[in-house]
Design a protein around this motif. Sequence first.
Motif, PDB file in Angstrom:
ATOM      1  N   MET A  16      34.300  35.108   8.292  1.00  0.00           N
ATOM      2  CA  MET A  16      34.279  35.492   6.884  1.00  0.00           C
ATOM      3  C   MET A  16      35.210  34.624   6.049  1.00  0.00           C
ATOM      4  O   MET A  16      36.315  34.308   6.479  1.00  0.00           O
ATOM      5  CB  MET A  16      34.734  36.941   6.722  1.00  0.00           C
ATOM      6  CG  MET A  16      33.770  37.975   7.233  1.00  0.00           C
ATOM      7  SD  MET A  16      32.137  37.868   6.510  1.00  0.00           S
ATOM      8  CE  MET A  16      32.531  38.116   4.778  1.00  0.00           C
TER       9      MET A  16
ATOM     10  N   ASN B 134      29.772  39.672   2.270  1.00  0.00           N
ATOM     11  CA  ASN B 134      30.168  40.531   3.382  1.00  0.00           C
ATOM     12  C   ASN B 134      29.133  41.620   3.660  1.00  0.00           C
ATOM     13  O   ASN B 134      28.941  42.040   4.799  1.00  0.00           O
ATOM     14  CB  ASN B 134      31.525  41.178   3.044  1.00  0.00           C
ATOM     15  CG  ASN B 134      32.106  41.916   4.214  1.00  0.00           C
ATOM     16  OD1 ASN B 134      31.945  41.495   5.352  1.00  0.00           O
ATOM     17  ND2 ASN B 134      32.751  43.032   3.946  1.00  0.00           N
TER      18      ASN B 134
ATOM     19  N   TRP C  38      26.793  41.109   6.568  1.00  0.00           N
ATOM     20  CA  TRP C  38      27.347  40.963   7.909  1.00  0.00           C
ATOM     21  C   TRP C  38      26.511  41.686   8.969  1.00  0.00           C
ATOM     22  O   TRP C  38      26.120  41.101   9.980  1.00  0.00           O
ATOM     23  CB  TRP C  38      28.789  41.474   7.919  1.00  0.00           C
ATOM     24  CG  TRP C  38      29.410  41.500   9.278  1.00  0.00           C
ATOM     25  CD1 TRP C  38      29.219  42.444  10.252  1.00  0.00           C
ATOM     26  CD2 TRP C  38      30.314  40.540   9.841  1.00  0.00           C
ATOM     27  NE1 TRP C  38      29.953  42.136  11.373  1.00  0.00           N
ATOM     28  CE2 TRP C  38      30.630  40.977  11.151  1.00  0.00           C
ATOM     29  CE3 TRP C  38      30.883  39.365   9.359  1.00  0.00           C
ATOM     30  CZ2 TRP C  38      31.500  40.276  11.974  1.00  0.00           C
ATOM     31  CZ3 TRP C  38      31.747  38.672  10.193  1.00  0.00           C
ATOM     32  CH2 TRP C  38      32.047  39.125  11.477  1.00  0.00           C
TER      33      TRP C  38
END
Lengths: 396, 156
Positions: free
Chosen positions: A159, A123, A126
Amino acid sequence: MTERKGPILFRPYTAFSGMRKAFEMGNAKVLATVKDAGLRGRGGAGFPTAMKWKFALDDISKDHQDYSKDRFIICNADEGEPGTFKDRVLLEEQLGLLLEGMLIAGYTIRASTGIIFLRGEYNYMWDQIKGTILRWRAEGMLGENLDGKGFDFDIHIRMGAGAYVCGEETALIESMEGYRGEPRNRPPFPVNAGFNKRPTVVNNVETLCQLPHILNEGADWFKKIGTEESTGSKLLSISGDCSKPGVYEVPFGVTIQAVLELAGAVGIKAVQVGGASGICLSAHEFDRTICFEDVPTGGSIIIFNTTRNMREVLVNFLGFFMEESCGQCTPCRYGTECLLDGILQLSRGECSDEYLSELLDLSDSMAIASKCGLGQSVANPFRSIIERFRGEIYHG
Amino acid sequence: MRDQRTREMLDQDIRRWVDKYSRERSALIAILHNVHRKYSQVSAHAMEEIADYLGIHPVEVYGVATFYSFYNAEPKGKKIIRLCRTISCDMQGKRDLVYALEHRFGIRFGETTRDGKWTLEYTSCMGWCDQGPALFVNSKPYTSVTTERLDAILAE
């Protein structure tokens, strides 16, 4: 950090040149080139990439032949195999190559949407990925009419949320559709009815990154690297007992011994090739080679020196499978638990040698009866570690 | 009073995220992701709200939220420390970290401190095997973690 070097992915590259080449060639010729190059999926299973694309392109449904409706190219960036981190490095250092690879794949199968399925653990990347996509959109590298002949393509990110099984392509699609990440029965395969029931190709990050280079340099150049059935190069994620752990690009066909030397590993008794779902090799087998014909791998190489206890390794892997089994089918859900429990009992001296044979039979049954690759592959580490290090299982 | 305000804020947030991601079922993971990131939990109330917007049964949301290891239905610490459980990290001195963390907070792995500030958990391979041991504090990864560096990491 030292500059990475490698035969394909870590060689110098001029941005957008593979993409321009694809537009010059047209999608039929791109498909033929990738087929000729013999490119196989880098996630570990090694399915021929061009064949997967052709299935999606030739989907028999009348509705699906309407190319104005969407089809999808999904980049599987859900690398969760213990000991694997090469996709992390590609996403961080070769993002342009990946986006271009997705674009080429999309162009070939006539998809107008690419989706990066990014594992939850990554993450933190991102913003970087999103930023690059936005920049490409602003520069006209993503969007409408990219080839001047009406090819539209855009890329989005989805995700993951911490589930190893979502690396399996049908579980990944379930997750993207908002369901539990449980693998589907096949057929239908994703190439016919994938994301939102549309033809969908799921390719590994590393597979997609190879594409711009293949188009630039040609299939013959690519085939010169690697072996007959495993053309090109492979990224290895090397960890464990060595002085230089990290990501290395090697041609297929390299021996385990050569890999150990590359990573600065000495006094080694075992190497786990392919992560928790892969197989364990002991010192007398280090002349074996990494390729689909001999020892296939998604890239995980974990090295163990003579001070390590292989029971601890096996227990660690079984604990991992128990945690990550999606629970949908019984052989996997209950089998992993039985295997782990059995090994712990053995090490406490609470059961007999005969029971170990039964556990080995159970692992074979799981390989046959489990629904997806997760349960099917538990037998790989189980059998290979026990066969080679039986003594350590009893009294490590 | 405070609970009431939190709930109103949660309701507003969910509405905003639903507007942003759509009311399609495929938006569910993205919505859960946002709820969890801000509230460190997907409560029963949040599940009902989300289900209402997406036109599905709350148990459908529960089924998804409890499947993925990154979401939790029960309240956990404001900061969740998740230590990589993979063998590669074990081999790089993870055991010392386990002891140091458990002693520091006075809890075992799998537990939350009484003040609700910290939770200790294990997680599956984080993808930092060449720079272990690795751990997350919420979603931020830390690599090559030593007991000496823990103070600085936890103070962030």
